[in-house]
Design a protein around this motif. Structure first.
Motif, PDB file in Angstrom:
ATOM      1  N   ILE A 154     -25.980 -19.162 -12.078  1.00  0.00           N
ATOM      2  CA  ILE A 154     -24.821 -18.565 -11.400  1.00  0.00           C
ATOM      3  C   ILE A 154     -25.008 -18.846  -9.916  1.00  0.00           C
ATOM      4  O   ILE A 154     -25.885 -18.273  -9.264  1.00  0.00           O
ATOM      5  CB  ILE A 154     -24.727 -17.055 -11.683  1.00  0.00           C
ATOM      6  N   HIS A 155     -24.199 -19.757  -9.398  1.00  0.00           N
ATOM      7  CA  HIS A 155     -24.350 -20.199  -8.016  1.00  0.00           C
ATOM      8  C   HIS A 155     -23.851 -19.131  -7.054  1.00  0.00           C
ATOM      9  O   HIS A 155     -23.053 -18.271  -7.410  1.00  0.00           O
ATOM     10  CB  HIS A 155     -23.567 -21.501  -7.784  1.00  0.00           C
ATOM     11  N   GLN A 156     -24.319 -19.239  -5.801  1.00  0.00           N
ATOM     12  CA  GLN A 156     -23.872 -18.316  -4.750  1.00  0.00           C
ATOM     13  C   GLN A 156     -22.348 -18.427  -4.576  1.00  0.00           C
ATOM     14  O   GLN A 156     -21.662 -17.426  -4.428  1.00  0.00           O
ATOM     15  CB  GLN A 156     -24.577 -18.654  -3.440  1.00  0.00           C
ATOM     16  N   GLU A 157     -21.824 -19.661  -4.602  1.00  0.00           N
ATOM     17  CA  GLU A 157     -20.372 -19.859  -4.591  1.00  0.00           C
ATOM     18  C   GLU A 157     -19.925 -19.927  -6.050  1.00  0.00           C
ATOM     19  O   GLU A 157     -20.261 -20.868  -6.766  1.00  0.00           O
ATOM     20  CB  GLU A 157     -19.986 -21.156  -3.875  1.00  0.00           C
ATOM     21  N   LEU A 158     -19.192 -18.906  -6.495  1.00  0.00           N
ATOM     22  CA  LEU A 158     -18.836 -18.788  -7.910  1.00  0.00           C
ATOM     23  C   LEU A 158     -17.919 -19.937  -8.338  1.00  0.00           C
ATOM     24  O   LEU A 158     -17.054 -20.369  -7.590  1.00  0.00           O
ATOM     25  CB  LEU A 158     -18.160 -17.438  -8.163  1.00  0.00           C
ATOM     26  N   ASN A 159     -18.132 -20.408  -9.577  1.00  0.00           N
ATOM     27  CA  ASN A 159     -17.369 -21.547 -10.095  1.00  0.00           C
ATOM     28  C   ASN A 159     -16.352 -21.080 -11.131  1.00  0.00           C
ATOM     29  O   ASN A 159     -16.477 -21.356 -12.318  1.00  0.00           O
ATOM     30  CB  ASN A 159     -18.315 -22.573 -10.733  1.00  0.00           C
ATOM     31  N   LEU A 160     -15.358 -20.350 -10.670  1.00  0.00           N
ATOM     32  CA  LEU A 160     -14.329 -19.850 -11.578  1.00  0.00           C
ATOM     33  C   LEU A 160     -12.965 -20.371 -11.142  1.00  0.00           C
ATOM     34  O   LEU A 160     -12.760 -20.706  -9.975  1.00  0.00           O
ATOM     35  CB  LEU A 160     -14.312 -18.308 -11.565  1.00  0.00           C
ATOM     36  N   MET A 161     -12.030 -20.419 -12.107  1.00  0.00           N
ATOM     37  CA  MET A 161     -10.661 -20.849 -11.802  1.00  0.00           C
ATOM     38  C   MET A 161      -9.792 -19.605 -11.705  1.00  0.00           C
ATOM     39  O   MET A 161      -9.547 -18.931 -12.711  1.00  0.00           O
ATOM     40  CB  MET A 161     -10.163 -21.805 -12.888  1.00  0.00           C
ATOM     41  N   ASN A 162      -9.337 -19.315 -10.495  1.00  0.00           N
ATOM     42  CA  ASN A 162      -8.652 -18.053 -10.218  1.00  0.00           C
ATOM     43  C   ASN A 162      -7.351 -17.865 -10.980  1.00  0.00           C
ATOM     44  O   ASN A 162      -6.940 -16.736 -11.239  1.00  0.00           O
ATOM     45  CB  ASN A 162      -8.384 -17.918  -8.711  1.00  0.00           C
ATOM     46  N   HIS A 163      -6.673 -18.961 -11.352  1.00  0.00           N
ATOM     47  CA  HIS A 163      -5.376 -18.838 -12.019  1.00  0.00           C
ATOM     48  C   HIS A 163      -5.516 -18.644 -13.532  1.00  0.00           C
ATOM     49  O   HIS A 163      -4.516 -18.410 -14.221  1.00  0.00           O
ATOM     50  CB  HIS A 163      -4.510 -20.076 -11.739  1.00  0.00           C
ATOM     51  N   LEU A 164      -6.753 -18.737 -14.045  1.00  0.00           N
ATOM     52  CA  LEU A 164      -6.982 -18.536 -15.485  1.00  0.00           C
ATOM     53  C   LEU A 164      -7.509 -17.127 -15.743  1.00  0.00           C
ATOM     54  O   LEU A 164      -8.042 -16.472 -14.851  1.00  0.00           O
ATOM     55  CB  LEU A 164      -7.988 -19.564 -16.015  1.00  0.00           C
ATOM     56  N   SER A 165      -7.376 -16.674 -16.983  1.00  0.00           N
ATOM     57  CA  SER A 165      -7.870 -15.342 -17.348  1.00  0.00           C
ATOM     58  C   SER A 165      -9.391 -15.370 -17.458  1.00  0.00           C
ATOM     59  O   SER A 165     -10.016 -16.443 -17.478  1.00  0.00           O
ATOM     60  CB  SER A 165      -7.270 -14.912 -18.695  1.00  0.00           C
ATOM     61  N   ALA A 166      -9.981 -14.182 -17.546  1.00  0.00           N
ATOM     62  CA  ALA A 166     -11.434 -14.078 -17.720  1.00  0.00           C
ATOM     63  C   ALA A 166     -11.859 -14.815 -18.989  1.00  0.00           C
ATOM     64  O   ALA A 166     -12.822 -15.602 -18.981  1.00  0.00           O
ATOM     65  CB  ALA A 166     -11.848 -12.611 -17.795  1.00  0.00           C
ATOM     66  N   ALA A 167     -11.130 -14.594 -20.086  1.00  0.00           N
ATOM     67  CA  ALA A 167     -11.465 -15.240 -21.361  1.00  0.00           C
ATOM     68  C   ALA A 167     -11.358 -16.759 -21.257  1.00  0.00           C
ATOM     69  O   ALA A 167     -12.217 -17.496 -21.761  1.00  0.00           O
ATOM     70  CB  ALA A 167     -10.549 -14.716 -22.468  1.00  0.00           C
ATOM     71  N   GLN A 168     -10.301 -17.248 -20.613  1.00  0.00           N
ATOM     72  CA  GLN A 168     -10.107 -18.698 -20.472  1.00  0.00           C
ATOM     73  C   GLN A 168     -11.232 -19.314 -19.633  1.00  0.00           C
ATOM     74  O   GLN A 168     -11.687 -20.417 -19.927  1.00  0.00           O
ATOM     75  CB  GLN A 168      -8.747 -18.977 -19.830  1.00  0.00           C
ATOM     76  N   ASN A 169     -11.684 -18.609 -18.597  1.00  0.00           N
ATOM     77  CA  ASN A 169     -12.799 -19.096 -17.791  1.00  0.00           C
ATOM     78  C   ASN A 169     -14.085 -19.161 -18.600  1.00  0.00           C
ATOM     79  O   ASN A 169     -14.867 -20.106 -18.483  1.00  0.00           O
ATOM     80  CB  ASN A 169     -13.005 -18.186 -16.577  1.00  0.00           C
ATOM     81  N   ILE A 170     -14.313 -18.157 -19.414  1.00  0.00           N
ATOM     82  CA  ILE A 170     -15.562 -18.086 -20.188  1.00  0.00           C
ATOM     83  C   ILE A 170     -15.630 -19.185 -21.245  1.00  0.00           C
ATOM     84  O   ILE A 170     -16.678 -19.796 -21.457  1.00  0.00           O
ATOM     85  CB  ILE A 170     -15.710 -16.681 -20.820  1.00  0.00           C
ATOM     86  N   PHE A 171     -14.514 -19.463 -21.884  1.00  0.00           N
ATOM     87  CA  PHE A 171     -14.538 -20.431 -22.999  1.00  0.00           C
ATOM     88  C   PHE A 171     -13.868 -21.764 -22.658  1.00  0.00           C
ATOM     89  O   PHE A 171     -13.509 -22.523 -23.557  1.00  0.00           O
ATOM     90  CB  PHE A 171     -13.870 -19.812 -24.238  1.00  0.00           C
ATOM     91  N   ILE A 172     -13.743 -22.062 -21.364  1.00  0.00           N
ATOM     92  CA  ILE A 172     -13.079 -23.307 -20.972  1.00  0.00           C
ATOM     93  C   ILE A 172     -13.837 -24.513 -21.538  1.00  0.00           C
ATOM     94  O   ILE A 172     -15.054 -24.613 -21.457  1.00  0.00           O
ATOM     95  CB  ILE A 172     -12.950 -23.394 -19.431  1.00  0.00           C
ATOM     96  N   GLY A 173     -13.079 -25.402 -22.187  1.00  0.00           N
ATOM     97  CA  GLY A 173     -13.681 -26.573 -22.826  1.00  0.00           C
ATOM     98  C   GLY A 173     -14.238 -26.296 -24.208  1.00  0.00           C
ATOM     99  O   GLY A 173     -14.635 -27.216 -24.927  1.00  0.00           O
ATOM    100  N   ARG A 174     -14.255 -25.002 -24.613  1.00  0.00           N
ATOM    101  CA  ARG A 174     -14.794 -24.621 -25.939  1.00  0.00           C
ATOM    102  C   ARG A 174     -13.844 -23.630 -26.625  1.00  0.00           C
ATOM    103  O   ARG A 174     -14.261 -22.773 -27.395  1.00  0.00           O
ATOM    104  CB  ARG A 174     -16.161 -23.947 -25.791  1.00  0.00           C
ATOM    105  N   GLU A 175     -12.539 -23.748 -26.290  1.00  0.00           N
ATOM    106  CA  GLU A 175     -11.568 -22.769 -26.782  1.00  0.00           C
ATOM    107  C   GLU A 175     -11.476 -22.788 -28.310  1.00  0.00           C
ATOM    108  O   GLU A 175     -11.432 -23.870 -28.920  1.00  0.00           O
ATOM    109  CB  GLU A 175     -10.173 -23.063 -26.199  1.00  0.00           C
ATOM    110  N   PRO A 176     -11.449 -21.609 -28.952  1.00  0.00           N
ATOM    111  CA  PRO A 176     -11.260 -21.569 -30.409  1.00  0.00           C
ATOM    112  C   PRO A 176      -9.824 -21.971 -30.761  1.00  0.00           C
ATOM    113  O   PRO A 176      -8.878 -21.579 -30.066  1.00  0.00           O
ATOM    114  CB  PRO A 176     -11.515 -20.095 -30.762  1.00  0.00           C
ATOM    115  N   LEU A 177      -9.686 -22.787 -31.788  1.00  0.00           N
ATOM    116  CA  LEU A 177      -8.358 -23.263 -32.193  1.00  0.00           C
ATOM    117  C   LEU A 177      -7.848 -22.479 -33.398  1.00  0.00           C
ATOM    118  O   LEU A 177      -8.623 -21.928 -34.184  1.00  0.00           O
ATOM    119  CB  LEU A 177      -8.407 -24.760 -32.520  1.00  0.00           C
ATOM    120  N   GLY A 178      -6.519 -22.438 -33.546  1.00  0.00           N
ATOM    121  CA  GLY A 178      -5.884 -21.744 -34.679  1.00  0.00           C
ATOM    122  C   GLY A 178      -6.010 -22.532 -35.970  1.00  0.00           C
ATOM    123  O   GLY A 178      -6.680 -23.560 -36.025  1.00  0.00           O
TER     124      GLY A 178
END
Length: 514
Positions: free
Chosen positions: A87-111
């Motif tokens: 966890i870097h000092q400068e956080l690497n999150l995308m502000n326009h996405l939800s918490a869940a989308q940030n956590i699972f970005i690139g590994r999203e569960p599909l329907g």
């Protein structure tokens, strides 16, 4: 017989960048369920060592073992696969996405059809992680709406979603208040109880005593020692970090008195800007260090930015040396002799992709141009070298890229820029944030030297010991208002905190009860 191998073992590790040997024959060890602090002055190699472990950099030499097995970590993805997250000092999150989308970005569960993201499952999986951490957070909330502390919790949750066994935290409390730090420590203890090994990089000595089991000290890219936290004094650790005894001068400012006969260099009257600045007035004299204290969100930075012309004021007056001035942009502030060192030096103070020399000359380049367009290269190099020497900037040369220097040295470059511009009023916003003990001592000496030269200094700091040590007077803010002013002689942490928590409702209550 149980396996006693450490979770992580690093031996004989070296790493070089152009012109810099960042790590030389380093070692480090981390046990499961341990909080291991990594300390050293900026430029000691702490972050570089951890970035090698996290796959951000590749090592030149040495060996990394996990559970006794030699591993190769060429990329961050490889590190994640091995259960290592940073966890870097400068956080690497995308502000326009939800918490869940940030956590699972690139590994999203599909329907079911495998075509669309299953948002409900993703939110449910995120909620499970939040529940494990006892976090009161909505998985669907936009990350940009969260406080820095809550964003950090999302980063931790993301690390746990990879089933991380090793969590590297780089200056995790830099932007947190005391309550948020307590919450972070609760989560760290919880992770520790589940066997997660945590590497904790910080310059805050009091925190390390509370949260860490062992401390490893690095200096100049080399391993110095590993000691148990509980039985080792902070003075011992500081001595190992800096390789020398620091001068014990509790409060240099107390012995460099300014008085009412000194010229008022800056006076502001009735500043207002929305809800962030409410009727703020103060003055600072020649040779004075005026400390600005308050909790996060008190409005201190907003005041500095408004005076410097970075943000527009709704109303109020700014006077410099007895003259009322109109400041509509930072260039206007610089013209009347006001310099501002932002708390976010990488974003607002430096051009990190440029070299040391260019950064020092940035605010004053027109004085080094002849015939309208020719740069006086010899004069530029001479003046840059003068400030590198004068301020003790540690760099291989004036042509080194600013981004390759430590935080303390980057801060000195910004100071050099405003000194060259000959600014008589200097705002220092969190001047030692992210800077180690030895570099802090050097910055303090610089501030005192500038005051002795007659410059007026406004120092904004969230560290009360720093405010008490450095200030002749202290202005305290709460929720956009000035709630108190103290002289160095009468100031204590308790008094500052009383004013820092004096909300408008408290003031009204106090007024009705007297």
């Amino acid at each position: 017989m149980a396996d006693t191998s450490p979770l992580i073992s690093i031996t004989h590790l070296s790493k070089s960048f152009p012109g810099v040997r960042a790590l030389n024959n380093c070692q480090f060890e981390l046990a499961a369920g341990e909080v291991h602090a990594l300390m050293g002055e900026n430029g000691a190699g702490k972050s570089t060592l951890m970035k090698v472990l996290a796959g951000v950099y590749t090592k030149d030499e040495g060996e990394i073992r996990i559970d006794g097995q030699v591993v190769n970590i060429p990329t961050p993805r490889a590190a994640q696969a091995l259960g290592i997250s940073i966890i870097h000092q400068e956080l690497n999150l995308m502000n326009h996405l939800s918490a869940a989308q940030n956590i699972f970005i690139g590994r999203e569960p599909l329907g079911r059809m495998g075509l669309f993201v299953d948002q409900d499952k993703m939110a449910a999986d995120t909620q499970k992680i939040f529940d494990r951490l006892h976090l009161q957070l909505d998985p669907r909330v936009e990350v940009g709406e969260l406080t820095v502390a809550k964003q950090q919790m999302v980063e931790i949750a993301k690390a746990l979603s990879f089933n991380s066994r090793v969590l590297i935290m780089d200056e995790p409390t830099a932007a947190l208040n005391n309550a948020e730090i307590d919450d972070l420590f609760r989560i760290i203890r919880q992770l520790k109880a589940h066997g997660v090994g945590i590497v904790y990089i910080s310059h805050k000595m009091d925190e390390l005593k509370v949260i860490s089991d062992r401390v490893t000290v690095m200096r100049d890219g080399e391993y110095i020692a590993t000691v148990p936290t509980a039985s080792t004094s902070m003075d011992t650790i500081i001595g190992m970090m800096v390789g020398r005894a620091l001068e014990s001068n509790d409060n240099p400012a107390r012995y460099t008195h300014t008085d009412d006969s000194h010229e008022v260099m800056l006076e502001v009257k009735g500043l207002n800007r929305g809800r962030s600045i409410k009727d703020v007035s103060f003055s600072v004299r020649k040779g004075e260090i005026l400390g600005f204290a308050g909790l996060m969100g008190a409005g201190r930075t907003e005041v500095a930015r408004a005076i410097f012309g970075a943000d527009a004021l709704d109303s109020g007056e700014v006077w410099v040396k007895g003259q009322k001035v109109a400041i509509k942009a930072p260039s206007d502030a610089v013209k009347v002799g006001i310099g501002y060192l932002s708390e976010d030096r990488k974003r607002y103070g430096l051009a990190t992709g440029m070299d040391v020399q260019s950064n020092i000359l940035l605010a004053n380049l027109k004085n080094f141009v002849s015939m309208g367009f020719w740069l006086k290269q010899d004069a530029i190099e001479a003046v840059a070298q003068k400030y590198v020497t004068q301020l003790g900037i540690k760099t291989p040369s004036i042509f080194q890229l600013a981004r390759l220097l430590s935080g303390g040295n980057q801060q000195k470059i910004v100071i050099a820029k405003w000194l060259l511009r000959d600014c008589e009023v200097l705002f220092f916003d969190e001047p030692t944030r992210g800077i180690d003990v030895g570099a802090k001592s050097e910055i303090y000496k610089l501030l005192n030297a500038l005051a002795e030269q007659g410059r007026a200094i406004v120092m904004i700091s969230s560290e009360l010991p720093e405010v008490l040590r450095m200030s002749h007077r202290i202005v305290v803010m709460c929720e956009g208002r000035v709630t108190g002013e103290l002289s160095a002689a009468e100031a204590t942490q308790e008094k500052i905190m009383q004013f820092a928590t004096l909300r408008e409702t408290n003031t009204a209550t106090a007024a009705t009860t007297h």
